[in-house]
Design an enzyme around this catalytic site. Sequence first.
Site, PDB file in Angstrom:
ATOM      1  N   ASN A   9       0.853  -1.289   0.022  1.00 15.26           N
ATOM      2  CA  ASN A   9       0.118   0.012   0.110  1.00 15.26           C
ATOM      3  C   ASN A   9       1.113   1.057   0.204  1.00 15.26           C
ATOM      4  OD1 ASN A   9      -2.071   2.053   0.429  1.00 15.26           O
ATOM      5  ND2 ASN A   9      -2.683   1.259   2.339  1.00 15.26           N
ATOM      6  N   ARG A  69      -2.645  -2.485  -3.339  1.00 14.48           N
ATOM      7  CA  ARG A  69      -4.010  -1.625  -2.882  1.00 14.48           C
ATOM      8  C   ARG A  69      -3.949  -0.236  -3.800  1.00 14.48           C
ATOM      9  NH1 ARG A  69      -5.562   1.550   2.626  1.00 14.48           N
ATOM     10  NH2 ARG A  69      -7.539   2.485   1.841  1.00 14.48           N
ATOM     11  N   HIS A 157     -12.087   3.285   0.747  1.00 12.97           N
ATOM     12  CA  HIS A 157     -12.092   2.254   1.990  1.00 12.97           C
ATOM     13  C   HIS A 157     -12.639   0.976   1.849  1.00 12.97           C
ATOM     14  CE1 HIS A 157     -11.194   6.266   4.212  1.00 12.97           C
ATOM     15  NE2 HIS A 157      -9.900   5.585   4.126  1.00 12.97           N
ATOM     16  N   GLY A 186      -9.670   6.836  10.257  1.00 15.83           N
ATOM     17  CA  GLY A 186      -8.247   6.677  10.382  1.00 15.83           C
ATOM     18  C   GLY A 186      -7.758   8.151   9.879  1.00 15.83           C
ATOM     19  N   ASN A 187      -6.515   8.281   9.492  1.00 15.28           N
ATOM     20  CA  ASN A 187      -5.888   9.627   8.799  1.00 15.28           C
ATOM     21  C   ASN A 187      -6.941   9.957   7.777  1.00 15.28           C
ATOM     22  OD1 ASN A 187      -3.783  10.460  10.207  1.00 15.28           O
ATOM     23  ND2 ASN A 187      -2.666   8.595   9.059  1.00 15.28           N
ATOM     24  N   ARG A 217      -7.420  16.553   5.719  1.00 13.05           N
ATOM     25  CA  ARG A 217      -8.267  16.862   4.760  1.00 13.05           C
ATOM     26  C   ARG A 217      -9.515  17.663   5.279  1.00 13.05           C
ATOM     27  NH1 ARG A 217      -8.383  11.054   2.250  1.00 13.05           N
ATOM     28  NH2 ARG A 217      -6.686  10.409   3.117  1.00 13.05           N
ATOM     29  N   GLU A 355      -7.200  -4.460   6.243  1.00 14.76           N
ATOM     30  CA  GLU A 355      -7.175  -4.402   4.621  1.00 14.76           C
ATOM     31  C   GLU A 355      -6.252  -5.231   4.107  1.00 14.76           C
ATOM     32  OE1 GLU A 355      -6.715  -0.122   6.137  1.00 14.76           O
ATOM     33  OE2 GLU A 355      -8.063   0.274   4.418  1.00 14.76           O
TER      34      GLU A 355
HETATM   35  P1  ADP Z   1      -4.210   5.506   7.678  1.00 13.75           P
HETATM   36  O1  ADP Z   1      -5.406   6.121   7.344  1.00 13.75           O
HETATM   37  O2  ADP Z   1      -3.155   6.025   7.604  1.00 13.75           O
HETATM   38  O3  ADP Z   1      -4.274   3.920   7.649  1.00 13.75           O
HETATM   39  P2  ADP Z   1      -4.939   4.449  10.547  1.00 13.75           P
HETATM   40  O4  ADP Z   1      -6.101   3.982  10.125  1.00 13.75           O
HETATM   41  O5  ADP Z   1      -3.808   3.968  11.102  1.00 13.75           O
HETATM   42  O6  ADP Z   1      -4.424   5.665   9.340  1.00 13.75           O
HETATM   43  O7  ADP Z   1      -5.013   5.884  11.936  1.00 13.75           O
HETATM   44  C1  ADP Z   1      -3.885   6.648  12.123  1.00 13.75           C
HETATM   45  C2  ADP Z   1      -4.591   7.488  13.275  1.00 13.75           C
HETATM   46  O8  ADP Z   1      -5.468   6.603  14.356  1.00 13.75           O
HETATM   47  C3  ADP Z   1      -3.670   8.353  14.084  1.00 13.75           C
HETATM   48  O9  ADP Z   1      -3.347   9.520  13.181  1.00 13.75           O
HETATM   49  C4  ADP Z   1      -4.411   8.922  15.276  1.00 13.75           C
HETATM   50  O10 ADP Z   1      -5.040   9.889  14.939  1.00 13.75           O
HETATM   51  C5  ADP Z   1      -5.340   7.744  15.364  1.00 13.75           C
HETATM   52  N1  ADP Z   1      -4.907   6.697  16.695  1.00 13.75           N
HETATM   53  C6  ADP Z   1      -3.954   5.607  16.572  1.00 13.75           C
HETATM   54  N2  ADP Z   1      -3.734   5.291  17.701  1.00 13.75           N
HETATM   55  C7  ADP Z   1      -4.604   6.009  18.606  1.00 13.75           C
HETATM   56  C8  ADP Z   1      -4.769   5.926  19.989  1.00 13.75           C
HETATM   57  N3  ADP Z   1      -4.484   5.095  20.798  1.00 13.75           N
HETATM   58  N4  ADP Z   1      -5.707   6.745  20.505  1.00 13.75           N
HETATM   59  C9  ADP Z   1      -6.337   7.895  19.874  1.00 13.75           C
HETATM   60  N5  ADP Z   1      -6.078   8.066  18.404  1.00 13.75           N
HETATM   61  C10 ADP Z   1      -5.357   6.884  17.889  1.00 13.75           C
END
Ligand code: ADP
Length: 375
Positions: A9, A69, A157, A186-187, A217, A355
């Site tokens: 990915n 992906r 997603h 997520g991000n 975003r 994923e």
């Molecule tokens: P991506 O969209 O890049 O795959 P992820 O699904 O890994 O991202 O999500 C990343 C985000 O999850 C981080 O930027 C953070 O905001 C949040 N995150 C990760 N761990 C925690 C936690 N323990 N508590 C709160 N938020 C978290």
Amino acid sequence: MSDVLLTLNAGSSNLKYSLWHLPDLISIEQGKIEFKPDKDLNLDAALVQLMDHIYESHGNKSVRIIGHRLVHGGTQFYEPTLLNESIEEQIKQLIPLAPLHLPSELAAIGFIARRYPEIKQVACFDTAFHKTQNSLYQQFALPKEYAKNGILRYGFHGLSYEYIASVAHECIDVQHRSRLIVAHLGNGASMCAMSDLKSVTTTMGFTALDGLMMGTRCGELDAGVVLYLMQYLGLNDQQIESILYKQSGLLGVSGISSDVRELEASNDKNASIALELFAFRAAQKLAGLIPALGGLDGIVFTGGIGENSAFIREKILFHLAWLGIQLDVNANQNHSSAIHAANSLVGIYRIPTNEEKMLATHTYTFLSQQIMRLS
Ligand code: ADP
């Protein structure tokens, strides 16, 4: 020598990967390599580092298959697809639909093809799960000819939603499955309304910019703001693209960080404003999906924020209490898989997504079917 399947990915600054044993698809390793475009450790170097790492750590294993992906398949690609130059050329035409994601994904495919030509590469599309969407809900209220040009709501997603749908029978009580909203936070963040575990509509649209407020975003935005930025503030397209994709969302509103962990730990009032806005807009978007389902039986939280932030889950659900939602506060704090109270009218679940597993399964199933067809 045993064979392994690698999933990739490729983002604009990191390369997420997972390694799977064949033919049983048992997970061997998952990880992420951060890189900086235009620096010594760029995407090409990160790919070489990964392949060397696999060779050194698992020296008796050989990568035969890579599943990529791909964020966008446009209206052409829904099924897993064996990559070759002509397919890559067709995918290149889709770059305007996903300008921040597709270039690095295509660059990884091209590099592997040149450097490791013996490896079979398969593309799996994040838009594919949304093929079942109601066609009415895919339309923008623009003049008809634009829809003919592919200006439609696609949704993203998909691999995450498909994974959640695939484990729903084990993780979600039967009375909560039929009209389900899955929140992938997520991000990047979106929500999908599923009827009997099939996508009906989703908050992301033509690009991965629509819908929920995200890490960097803006999510849904009055199109008039973009016109104003152009016409009255004199910003050009690249500046606007950077504002909308990279400088907005939690980062832009807080002025501190895009990471929920940092914002939760901060005492700055702008951090709490950003989290409040994120939660309010998520609740608003969730409520906006309910007419497409004609009601609501269950909600699933997944993705880095959805899986790990009890605070954000509680805040979102606070705005939805009028739906008869009752949270079990302890279960939520403990990150249990079912987090609704016994008298809640809607089931609430926390399910970690995978994923990579979906990507590995699609890639392997597709290639196995191809081999059977040829033999
Ligand atoms: P991506 O969209 O890049 O795959 P992820 O699904 O890994 O991202 O999500 C990343 C985000 O999850 C981080 O930027 C953070 O905001 C949040 N995150 C990760 N761990 C925690 C936690 N323990 N508590 C709160 N938020 C978290």
